[in-house]
Design an enzyme around this catalytic site. Structure first.
Site, PDB file in Angstrom:
ATOM      1  N   HIS B 207      18.321  24.015  82.432  1.00 25.64           N
ATOM      2  CA  HIS B 207      17.325  25.067  82.623  1.00 25.64           C
ATOM      3  C   HIS B 207      16.201  24.646  83.571  1.00 25.64           C
ATOM      4  CE1 HIS B 207      18.500  28.220  79.519  1.00 25.64           C
ATOM      5  NE2 HIS B 207      19.533  27.430  79.703  1.00 25.64           N
ATOM      6  N   SER B 211      21.703  26.767  87.139  1.00 30.37           N
ATOM      7  CA  SER B 211      23.126  26.620  87.424  1.00 30.37           C
ATOM      8  C   SER B 211      23.371  26.486  88.923  1.00 30.37           C
ATOM      9  CB  SER B 211      23.881  27.857  86.920  1.00 30.37           C
ATOM     10  OG  SER B 211      23.905  27.887  85.528  1.00 30.37           O
ATOM     11  N   LYS B 234      29.854  38.199  79.691  1.00 31.99           N
ATOM     12  CA  LYS B 234      30.906  37.444  80.385  1.00 31.99           C
ATOM     13  C   LYS B 234      31.344  36.234  79.554  1.00 31.99           C
ATOM     14  CE  LYS B 234      32.117  35.638  84.882  1.00 31.99           C
ATOM     15  NZ  LYS B 234      31.657  35.245  86.201  1.00 31.99           N
ATOM     16  N   ASP B 235      30.357  35.530  78.974  1.00 34.51           N
ATOM     17  CA  ASP B 235      30.698  34.378  78.136  1.00 34.51           C
ATOM     18  C   ASP B 235      31.462  34.818  76.884  1.00 34.51           C
ATOM     19  OD1 ASP B 235      29.694  32.543  79.837  1.00 34.51           O
ATOM     20  OD2 ASP B 235      27.885  32.077  78.704  1.00 34.51           O
ATOM     21  N   GLU B 278      46.515   9.792  72.111  1.00 32.74           N
ATOM     22  CA  GLU B 278      46.498  11.237  72.271  1.00 32.74           C
ATOM     23  C   GLU B 278      46.537  11.585  73.755  1.00 32.74           C
ATOM     24  OE1 GLU B 278      47.297  12.665  69.526  1.00 32.74           O
ATOM     25  OE2 GLU B 278      45.523  13.779  69.016  1.00 32.74           O
TER      26      GLU B 278
END
Lengths: 224, 416
Positions: B207, B211, B234-235, B278
């Site tokens: 923040h 972005s 959107k998320d 894994e």
């Protein structure tokens, strides 16, 4: 979009390649349709109860689960005798005794269908891979030098009884496949609802997203 | 309702915070679907913590009881199978999302100034995630759990002079045993909460610098749009699609990510024919094995994970937008991705025959990309600028150079 396609191709290639890790089995596993109906599983239980149980325990199967495969209370009570309803299915031979007779501790079968690659096919192939050696003894093509004696006499059976033994092996595989994952049916049927719900939800959210984004004025920056 | 809000706002900046950091938080409008993976990872972290807490209510971190208690969860606990499969599949989902999140950062060059601290906090998060996953994998106390832990802890024996002592200190015993299981359980429960803390720091940094976006160019103010409703919806759509894929694995293929050997209880006397970690550790495991010398292998593996942190310095190109305007960097990116998949394939197989040289070549390629990046990126920049870049990009570079020049002038004046 271009990148999306490329990455998904790569991932698919990876997923296709990775489970193909080398199996050290001496022979290819037989093809098999794993039965999942209650009758096959019950028959498989009988095969286990009257053969395998003498050496192999089912540590994680309790008598209280048996109604799930369609046995009624009277049948379960008859099977467990004086044992508690939450007791697990023990073998009749002690581990120490089995070790002395066969030179190995017979493994617990509760998870066998999951503890081998392609477990059900592995078990079926193992049971039907016994053959008679030239000196009259027996051996196993899948697991040469196996300590377990040919449980169904497959190595000396004629063609007709081989078919019957194969049917029995199929049933016991159905039972062990259930035993390894008793909630598999419940899981798969619940999954249909969850996935249907999520498909509808995704669709609705997509519509809402498109509608919300339509409100946006066109971009200012020229490169967008 | 309004009164309550006012009462709180006089004492705590609730409304202001929500407005500034959530509802009106300015976000570039051109973020593609690749920018969904950060928030998705956050959701999976929450899923893992919640399912993990419920698993811990029924699990017993005791070498004699651990395996049976997992089977108890799978068979007797109401919907225990669902919680367990969500947790085991969630671990794989977490890594898949994080790897895509990292790949996005690498592709678009989001690690560059001013986002270095985001990238480094992400790097530490990756290490903590790996540690958590590794310790969690011991808990079912199956054969692969046990031998995996045995192999990985023994790697610390490569440390000079005190290697053996470190291994014993980590395990709490001379081999992996009850003490190891207990401490791994305690730490496996602790680490996710440390991860939550670091995620907060990751978000505070985000923040601050905001972005990045696919163009790599700081957009005109008007092209930053409020987070809500545009990116909340959107998320949410992205989350729903993710949950769909996740649910498919949980309900229809939950054992895909569990080695068959892990359904055999741990047996210290019997080593499995082939120990594999894994899937998310396979590329690094392949690098470990590619180096013939153990100490060298351990160092190579450690460096292969940590080298990402150097990216802001290794990439010397000034051209913004990552691979978008940089054809050579783009080729390097895809080469890297394919190479990692090759390493993963090699790591999954026993080290025999042609796979050994293949793993070694892939390891050399892996490091070569990083080593030659400073040179290649600079050459590429010079070449592209000589060829002519889009005017917006060129202007941006010039502006940045000018800014830099001014700053160093000011610095010099200060010295005088």
């Amino acid at each position: 979009m271009n990148i999306l396609v490329k990455i998904s191709l790569l991932l698919t290639a990876f997923l296709v390649l990775s489970p193909a890790s080398a199996s050290t089995a001496a022979m290819p596993l037989a093809k098999l349709d794993i039965a999942n109906d209650k009758e096959s599983i019950q028959r498989g239980f009988e095969v286990y109860y009257n053969n395998c149980r003498f050496c192999h325990q089912l540590k994680y199967i309790k008598y209280q689960y048996l109604p799930d495969i369609g046995f009624d209370k009277a049948k379960v009570d008859a099977l467990r005798g004086s044992q508690l309803i939450n007791a697990s299915l023990q073998s009749t031979m002690s581990e120490a005794a089995a070790n002395e007779v066969f030179g190995a501790i017979p493994p617990d079968l509760s998870l066998m269908a999951k503890a081998r690659k392609q477990g059900p096919r592995y078990i079926y192939t193992l049971l039907t891979a016994y053959y008679e050696k030239s000196d009259g003894g027996y051996d196993n093509k899948l697991m040469p030098g196996i300590k377990m004696p040919d449980p169904f006499g497959y190595s000396v059976a004629n063609e007709n009884s081989k078919v019957a033994i194969e049917a029995e092996a199929k049933d016991v595989v159905a039972f062990l496949n259930w035993a390894a994952d008793p909630h598999a049916d419940e899981r798969k049927s619940l999954g249909i609802y969850v996935i249907t719900y999520l498909i509808i939800l995704s669709f609705l959210l997509y519509v809402i997203m498109k509608r919300v984004w339509r409100r946006l004025p066109p971009p200012v920056s020229e490169q967008l | 309702m309004k009164k309550i809000t006012q009462w709180i706002d006089r004492r705590f900046p609730m409304t202001a915070f929500v407005k500034k950091e959530l509802s009106e938080y300015p976000t570039p409008r051109n973020l593609s679907a690749w920018w969904n993976f950060g928030s998705l990872s956050g959701v999976v972290l929450v899923i893992q913590i919640i399912t993990g807490i419920f698993l811990a209510m029924h699990y017993k971190p005791d070498a004699m009881q651990a395996f049976a208690s997992v089977e108890h969860i799978m068979r007797d606990v109401n919907y225990g199978w669902l919680i367990r499969f969500m947790h085991s599949t969630g671990a794989s989902a977490f890594f898949a999302l994080i790897f895509i999140h990292m790949a996005r950062t690498l592709y678009y060059g989001s690690y560059r100034a001013p986002r270095e601290l985001m990238w480094w906090s992400g790097q530490v998060l990756l290490l903590m995630l790996m540690a958590t996953a590794f310790m969690g994998y011991l808990l079912p106390w199956g054969q692969m759990s046990y031998w995996g832990a045995q192999v990985i802890t023994s790697l610390f024996g490569a440390a000079p002079f005190i290697g053996e002592e470190i291994v014993i200190w980590l395990r709490g015993d001379f081999t992996v045993g009850d003490a190891t299981l207990n401490r791994f359980f305690a730490l496996h429960y602790l680490f996710p909460f440390l991860i939550v803390g670091l995620v907060m720091i990751h978000l505070v940094a985000l923040h601050m610098v905001r972005s990045s976006n696919p163009s790599g160019i700081n957009l005109a103010d008007k092209d930053n749009i409020p987070f809500h409703p545009y990116f909340t919806v959107k998320d949410l759509f992205g989350l729903s699609v993710f949950l769909l894929i996740y649910a498919f694995f949980v309900f229809y293929s939950p054992n895909l990510f569990i080695e068959p050997d892990n359904y055999i209880p741990a047996n210290p006397l019997q080593t499995p024919a082939h120990i594999v970690p894994e899937w998310y550790f396979l590329p690094f495991y392949a690098i470990l094995r590619a180096v013939p010398d153990l100490v060298g292998g351990v160092i190579a593996m450690g460096v292969s994970v940590m080298i990402f942190a150097a990216m802001p310095y290794l990439d010397r190109s000034k051209i913004p937008g990552g691979a978008r305007y940089r054809p050579i960097y783009r080729v390097l990116f895809y080469l890297f991705v394919v190479n990692v998949l090759v390493l993963g394939y090699v790591g999954a197989k026993p080290p025999e025959g042609w796979l050994v040289p293949l793993g070694q070549v892939a390891t050399v390629i892996y490091f070569s990309i990083f080593v030659f990046l400073p040179y290649i990126s600079k050459k590429e920049e010079i070449w592209l600028r000589a060829k002519g870049l889009p005017s917006v990009v060129e202007e941006l570079i010039c502006a940045e150079e000018e800014e830099k020049g001014k700053r160093s002038q000011r610095k010099n004046r200060g010295k005088e």
